[in-house]
Design an enzyme around this catalytic site. Structure first.
Site, PDB file in Angstrom:
ATOM      1  N   LYS A 252       0.839  -1.208   0.000  1.00 44.91           N
ATOM      2  CA  LYS A 252       0.000   0.000   0.000  1.00 44.91           C
ATOM      3  C   LYS A 252       0.866   1.247   0.000  1.00 44.91           C
ATOM      4  O   LYS A 252       0.495   2.268  -0.532  1.00 44.91           O
ATOM      5  CB  LYS A 252      -0.914  -0.011   1.228  1.00 44.91           C
ATOM      6  CG  LYS A 252      -2.113  -0.934   1.033  1.00 44.91           C
ATOM      7  CD  LYS A 252      -3.412  -0.252   1.424  1.00 44.91           C
ATOM      8  CE  LYS A 252      -4.612  -0.942   0.791  1.00 44.91           C
ATOM      9  NZ  LYS A 252      -5.300  -1.838   1.661  1.00 44.91           N
TER      10      LYS A 252
HETATM   11  N1  GLU Z   1      -9.721   2.920   2.244  1.00 44.32           N
HETATM   12  C1  GLU Z   1      -9.339   1.585   1.903  1.00 44.32           C
HETATM   13  C2  GLU Z   1      -7.938   1.577   1.323  1.00 44.32           C
HETATM   14  O1  GLU Z   1      -7.347   2.600   1.092  1.00 44.32           O
HETATM   15  C3  GLU Z   1     -10.269   0.943   0.895  1.00 44.32           C
HETATM   16  C4  GLU Z   1     -11.519   0.519   1.530  1.00 44.32           C
HETATM   17  C5  GLU Z   1     -12.457  -0.269   0.623  1.00 44.32           C
HETATM   18  O2  GLU Z   1     -12.382  -0.176  -0.605  1.00 44.32           O
HETATM   19  O3  GLU Z   1     -13.312  -0.943   1.188  1.00 44.32           O
HETATM   20  O4  GLU Z   1      -7.392   0.519   1.102  1.00 44.32           O
END
Ligand code: GLU
Ligand code: ZN
Length: 278
Positions: A252
């Site tokens: 990420k």
């Molecule tokens: N906010 C989450 C992320 O950045 C994604 C959440 C989702 O798509 O359920 O990985």
């Protein structure tokens, strides 16, 4: 059809985000549906306005347009609280003051090898009784955990992603043993990812949740919450994660793959689509 892209403004968007955004956008546009953007900024420490500004800029540069106003989770705290109050009054939550270390120690004694769930070690239940709501007690400002033994129902959802295509079903017993008492509110945060995402997907009328394969395991928690709260269960599509040239999944936080870096090097949006195989 309503889809959404839900980034957290805690760092630059990279190729993996571009892929997630384009999958959600293209799916809605192909169906003549709507595509929403949601800013998942409940982590006030790590969310920064400059990341949010850059995120809009990167998405526009990619050629994406979204429908309606942007939803920010930081503006939804009253809605999260209302649901937490209700669950607390109904005895479905308990207050937990365990540290990560407490949980590791309690989970590994007496037998070795604590079971791992979507959120890490399955919570051993240390605070279940002592943290239970007393009559008239207001919602405490601690972590709040869900009584999975009371909340779990048969959990079913449709999945159209490549890795788990088909229908999925998890029994209440599996939810209790393999997922356990998940955190619905973190201390000082007023919610957790699981609660916020479920309430917001329902609030925005999202019919098709598209997101990375890394969140597949969390989906049974979301469907359990949808059933518990009487919310519709959307269809899910967990897409592949973008890999680097060596086949390693992009983390990420892999800033080396930041879209801004490709932009600075002169890449076009078409180059980005080619790079991620769209
Ligand atoms: N906010 C989450 C992320 O950045 C994604 C959440 C989702 O798509 O359920 O990985
Ligand atoms: Zn605890």
């Amino acid at each position: 059809m309503i889809t959404r892209f839900a980034p957290s403004p805690t760092g630059p968007l990279h190729l993996g985000h571009a892929y997630a955004a384009l999958v959600a956008h293209d799916m809605a546009r192909a169906a003549g549906g709507r595509f929403f953007l949601r800013i998942e900024d409940i982590d006030r420490e790590r969310s920064k306005p400059q990341w949010e500004a850059q995120l809009f800029d990167d998405l526009r540069w990619l050629g994406l347009s979204w429908d309606g106003p942007v939803l920010r989770q930081s503006e939804r705290l009253p809605a999260y609280r209302e649901t937490l109050e209700k669950l607390w009054q109904n005895g479905l939550l308990y207050s937990c003051t365990c540290t990560r270390r407490d949980i590791e120690q309690a989970a590994s004694a007496p037998q070795e090898g604590a079971p791992l769930g979507p959120d890490g070690i399955v919570y051993p239940g240390t605070c279940r009784d002592k943290g239970a709501p007393r009559p008239g007690q207001p919602l405490p400002n601690t972590a709040l955990r869900l009584r999975m033994d009371l909340a779990a129902t048969d959990t079913r959802f449709e999945e159209t992603g490549p890795a788990h295509r088909g229908g999925h079903e998890i029994t209440p017993d599996q939810m209790i043993r393999e997922v356990g008492d998940v955190v619905l509110a973190r201390r000082e945060m007023g919610t957790s990812y699981h609660l916020a995402v479920v309430l917001d997907d329902a609030h925005q009328g999202v019919t098709h949740v598209t997101r990375g394969e890394d969140l597949f395991e969390a989906t049974c928690i979301h469907v359990t919450l949808q059933n518990l709260l009487g919310l519709p269960v959307p269809s899910y599509h967990h897409h592949d994660l973008i890999r680097d040239a060596a086949g390693k999944r992009l983390a990420k936080r892999d800033d080396a793959r930041a879209l801004s870096k490709y932009r600075a090097e002169g890449a076009t949006p078409a180059d980005i689509r080619r790079l991620i195989g769209l």
